[in-house]
Motif scaffolding. Structure first.
Motif: not given
Lengths: 325, 314, 300
Positions: B137-138, B141-142, B147-150, B230, B232, B234, B236-237, B239
């Protein structure tokens, strides 16, 4: 409150407005599901939401797909309205906001060397930092260091130590108030004296609660100022305060204005079909909101000025200046 | 043997036709919101099934299933939306291929997670799998490319009811046949008594890895299907709470029961939606269910039986 | 050099909190061979106990040693209570069940506490009361440390010493060590194993309460999810030091704190959380018993 006014005034074309609201827990996938439910099950004609740009982008895609107009009160990332012609916003956008603070740095504070401390987890923060950097460099400023943190972090000492060693004149901190408050405290503990600058993510009652006196003396850009002498604003603040016991922050004000714009469009629209609503919204001009007269431009963004505030004490912000587009 | 495979072929064809028919029917008559819930349930079922293989059947407690889902999702999306947007990859078949590739990469990841599992016991393994999932995930995220966080949006929405449920059927059949074979018995031996199994000549390490790889492959495919439904994704989905949700589904259905996992997935996808009115209280309900289950009925609803064996003692 | 020292101090202060929470994990694991996933939430409850007690007492007590100690005691009590309840209601019924089941239950308890906290107190972060007035010392132009950091480091070490004395010099300590060695034989020897287990949970949870108070005065932010990452890292620290070893847990905690500080300074802040997992995976691959742990042979 805007709804109460509208319904009290006889509704729209004789009909009352009903609001259904869902909580997306701050998760993009929940936002998508929630808006799908609103549109397909609850059959709403218009959606007001979301606050954070990343979730507005997620939900907006659905709204655009189903051709239901959506108004975001506070999402400032440019991409939101780029999703399509059914998405609107009543606030300014980040490219403008970044420029505002850069202008403020150079023209008002007359400083050249800046450190950037962005929230890598937030699109809003990253975008704002980039726009600030762009404008700062274009006007002769210099970025001495660019470091990051993540939303949710509590310990910033390592990064602040790096920043301290580069001796910046200002630190641009375009994050949300929780982390900003903690960062201000730790910066003070580390002996950093350079002023912190930020964007509308700072605006909250909790900012000074979390940051304490370490918050004093720093600046941020915002959508409206509580000190603005305009009678509309003062009346709104009074009414809100007597109802809810707190001073409205910009999220409240923007939410109200989004509703006002929506209601205005509902009145002007030929009928309640989504496409007529959309056209009415696109034609929004000089609608009296708390944040001023609202006009939506071709990109469906609101054309507005930003104010710069200075933190002067617990929950008190002093108005410094206004910067127009 | 010939008639068996001929039978199987016929059944498959009929099944596919049925699915296609169902797909158009539902698309035309079912409210999109309900359809959304049904498809999500299907995707969850694939994930629960795959988790069941490694946790319920092989007894390797994995708290990182969402990590494999993430790998599959991001890899497939990389192909259809980032690297080659608007090409063949955006078509129905192309998306299917991308999901397949996503699954394969996830399988490779499963191999690397399976390796240390050979040496680790329950609690430690749980933490390592959790660690893996968080690192994944990290990692995404980076990366700006992802797209990193978005996250990534504008993904071609080619996962329809048809494809999701087709994959669900495939997953179910593959796992069912696996568990009914001698390999499956070896895997069950891992859960029941690892040391005895080793003593009996079962190559414990090999089967642990096989379970992880198979499980993560299907999880990856499901991740791809999820992403292309979806439109889409990110970080966060994917975790920890999502991994836990799959664990609850498997436990609820019964660890070791394949149909149980499907049941658990359906119940736990539909229930939160119907309880949406209660907002936050539903979040207390689920862990409570889990705790009570473990204390009162740890075998879940079906135990290790399948739904058609209901009533039979096992 | 200044930067190095600065990060050293920051890292130690961070590590102190990890060390105290790690002690809780290692004690429970030593006795029952299971990871109490809910320990991180017990920590969180300790922090909320501090926030709530400040709220109810209003501005009765001035910042200083008295209010710090009082709040710490309240947190410790609250945590101990939750820990004992969890043991009694959720873990004890599963004492003879397969390990997997207890593990799952622990995850369930953890989530339950998290979401309960969210429903009760909301997910908006709260502010921990200002129990100690921060005082900064400037031994160098670019070197600063605060009294709070000193308190954290000092208290962690003091509690460790106290704990070691308890475990090695008292009868109760002997009982604890016996139960951790072989629970059946210990009960055969007449040791009231249930009581010892309850006491272990009590102690471990109380330590989490201390940690919560120290964390509160250092970082001020209290919210329902705060325990998740702290717990995870503290667990890594415990594993690194060797589960079952008290000194190892504390050492692991301090080392992890240092590693984090230095990684963020010289590397990138985004890897702050990943470093903990990287260490974990390395430890488990190279030396699963950790620095001071003993390898347990599984007998059949």
């Amino acid at each position: 409150m805007a709804l109460e006014d509208a319904n009290a005034a006889g509704g729209i074309g004789g009909k009352r407005i009903r609001v259904i609201h869902y909580d997306d827990q701050g998760r993009s996938d929940e936002a998508v599901t929630a808006i799908t439910k609103l549109i397909t099950r609850d059959k709403v004609v218009l959606v007001i939401g979301e606050v954070a740009s990343s979730r507005s982008i997620a939900a907006g895609a659905i709204a655009q797909q189903y051709k239901i107009p959506m108004i975001t009160p506070a999402s400032t990332n440019a991409k939101v309205t780029q999703l399509g012609d059914y998405i609107f916003r009543v606030c300014f956008i980040d490219p403008f906001q970044g420029k505002v603070m850069a202008k403020f740095t150079r023209e008002f504070l007359k400083k050249t060397k800046a450190a950037i401390f962005r929230d890598i987890r937030s699109d809003y923060s990253v975008g704002l930092a980039d726009f600030y950097t762009q404008e700062l460099k274009a006007t002769g400023g210099e970025v001495v260091i660019d470091v990051a943190y993540s939303t949710g972090d509590v310990d910033f000492k390592s990064q602040l130590t790096s920043i301290r060693s580069k001796k910046p004149e200002v630190i641009f901190l375009p994050g949300y108030y929780t982390e900003v408050g903690l960062i201000a405290r730790q910066a003070k503990e580390l002996g950093i004296t350079a002023p912190l600058l930020g964007g509308d993510g700072w605006d909250s009652e909790k900012l000074t609660e979390i940051g304490g006196d370490a918050m004093n003396g720093h600046y941020f850009s915002n959508h409206y100022s509580q000190e603005d002498k305009s009678p509309t604003i003062q009346a709104f603040i009074e009414r809100y305060r007597s109802k809810y016991n707190v001073i409205p922050d910009s999220m409240v004000v923007l939410g109200h204005d989004a509703a006002v714009v929506a209601i205005d469009a509902l009145r002007r629209a030929k009928d309640t079909s989504p496409s007529s609503l959309r056209d009415a919204l696109a034609a929004t001009k000089d609608v009296p909101g708390v944040t001023g007269l609202i006009t939506l431009n071709e990109q469906r963004d609101a054309v507005k000025s930003a104010v710069v505030m200075k933190v002067t004490g617990p929950k008190t912000y002093g108005y410094v200046t206004t910067i127009a587009p | 043997m010939k008639s068996l495979s001929k039978n199987a072929f016929l059944v498959s064809v009929v099944f596919i036709l049925l699915l296609a028919a169902l797909d158009s029917l539902l698309g035309a008559y079912l409210n999109p919101y309900f359809l959304r819930v049904v498809v999500n349930a299907g995707i969850a079922a694939i994930l629960a099934l795959s988790l069941n293989l490694v946790s319920g059947c092989a007894g390797q407690f994995s708290l990182g299933h969402a990590g494999f889902m993430a790998v599959g999702a991001y890899v497939s999306v990389a192909l259809t939306s980032i690297a080659f947007p608007q090409t063949w990859f955006s078509s129905g078949l192309g998306v299917g291929a991308a999901c397949l590739i996503g699954g394969l990469v996830a399988g490779v990841a499963g191999y690397f997670v399976g390796l240390p599992s050979a040496r680790l016991r329950g609690d430690y393994l749980a933490i390592v799998t959790l660690g893996f999932s968080e690192i994944v995930r990290v990692f995404f995220l980076n990366l700006e490319w992802f797209g990193r966080a978005r996250g990534v949006s504008g993904i071609p929405k080619e996962s329809t009811f048809f494809w999701v449920y087709l994959w669900l059927a495939v997953t179910f059949v593959v796992l069912w046949r696996l568990m009914r074979s001698s390999r499956g018995r070896a895997i069950l031996a891992l859960r029941d008594n690892e040391i005895a199994a080793e003593a009996m000549g079962v190559n414990v390490a090999h089967y642990k890895i096989v379970s992880f790889v198979t499980s993560s492959f299907f999880a990856g495919v499901a991740g791809g299907l999820f992403a292309h439904y979806q439109g889409f994704i990110d970080p966060q989905s994917f975790d920890f709470s999502r991994s836990v949700m799959f664990v609850i589904m498997v436990v609820l259905g019964g660890m070791g029961s394949l149909s149980g996992s499907v049941l658990g997935a359906f119940v736990l996808t539909i229930l939160p939606e119907s309880l949406r009115v209660f907002e936050e209280y539903r979040l207390i309900l689920f862990p409570l269910i889990l705790i009570c289950l473990m204390i009162v009925r740890p075998q879940g609803i079906l135990g290790s039986r399948e739904i058609w064996e209901w009533g039979r003692k096992k | 050099m200044q930067a190095f020292l600065q990060n050293l101090i920051n890292g130690l202060a961070l590590g102190g909190v990890y060390a105290l929470v790690a002690l809780g994990y290692t004690m429970v694991y030593g006795i029952l061979q299971f990871i109490n996933f809910a320990h991180s939430e017990i920590f969180m409850i300790g922090a909320f106990a501090g926030v709530l007690s400040a709220y109810w007492l209003g501005g009765l007590v001035e910042p200083g040693w008295l209010s710090l100690s009082l709040t710490m005691l309240v947190s410790m009590a609250a945590c101990a209570l939750v820990g004992i309840l969890a043991e009694r209601l959720a873990y004890r019924p599963l004492r003879s069940a397969p390990r997997l089941n207890v593990l799952i239950t622990a995850v369930g308890v953890s989530l339950l506490l998290q979401n309960l906290a969210q429903v009760l107190w909301g997910s908006t972060p709260r502010l921990y009361p200002m129990l100690v007035t921060p005082v900064s010392f400037h031994p160098g132009p670019d070197l600063v440390f605060t009294n709070i950091q000193l308190i954290v480091i000092g208290v962690s070490i003091a509690l460790l010493v106290g704990l070691v004395l308890l475990v090695h010099r008292t009868k109760l300590g002997i009982a604890m060590r016996a139960v951790s060695f072989d629970i059946e034989v210990a009960s055969l020897m007449g040791i009231p194993t249930n009581r010892v287990i309850v006491f272990t949970f009590f102690l471990g949870s109380a330590l989490a309460g201390c940690a919560a108070t120290l964390y509160g005065i250092s970082y001020q932010k209290v919210e329902p999810m705060m325990g998740v990452w702290i717990g995870m890292k503290a667990f890594v620290a415990a594993v690194f030091g060797g589960v079952g070893s008290l000194g190892g847990a504390v050492l692991g905690g301090f080392i992890l704190g240092l590693a984090e500080s230095f990684t963020v300074y010289y590397g990138s802040s985004t890897f702050r959380d990943a470093i903990a997992f990287a260490i974990l995976i390395l430890v488990l691959l190279i030396r699963p018993s950790g620095l001071f742990g003993s390898v347990r042979k599984e007998k059949v």
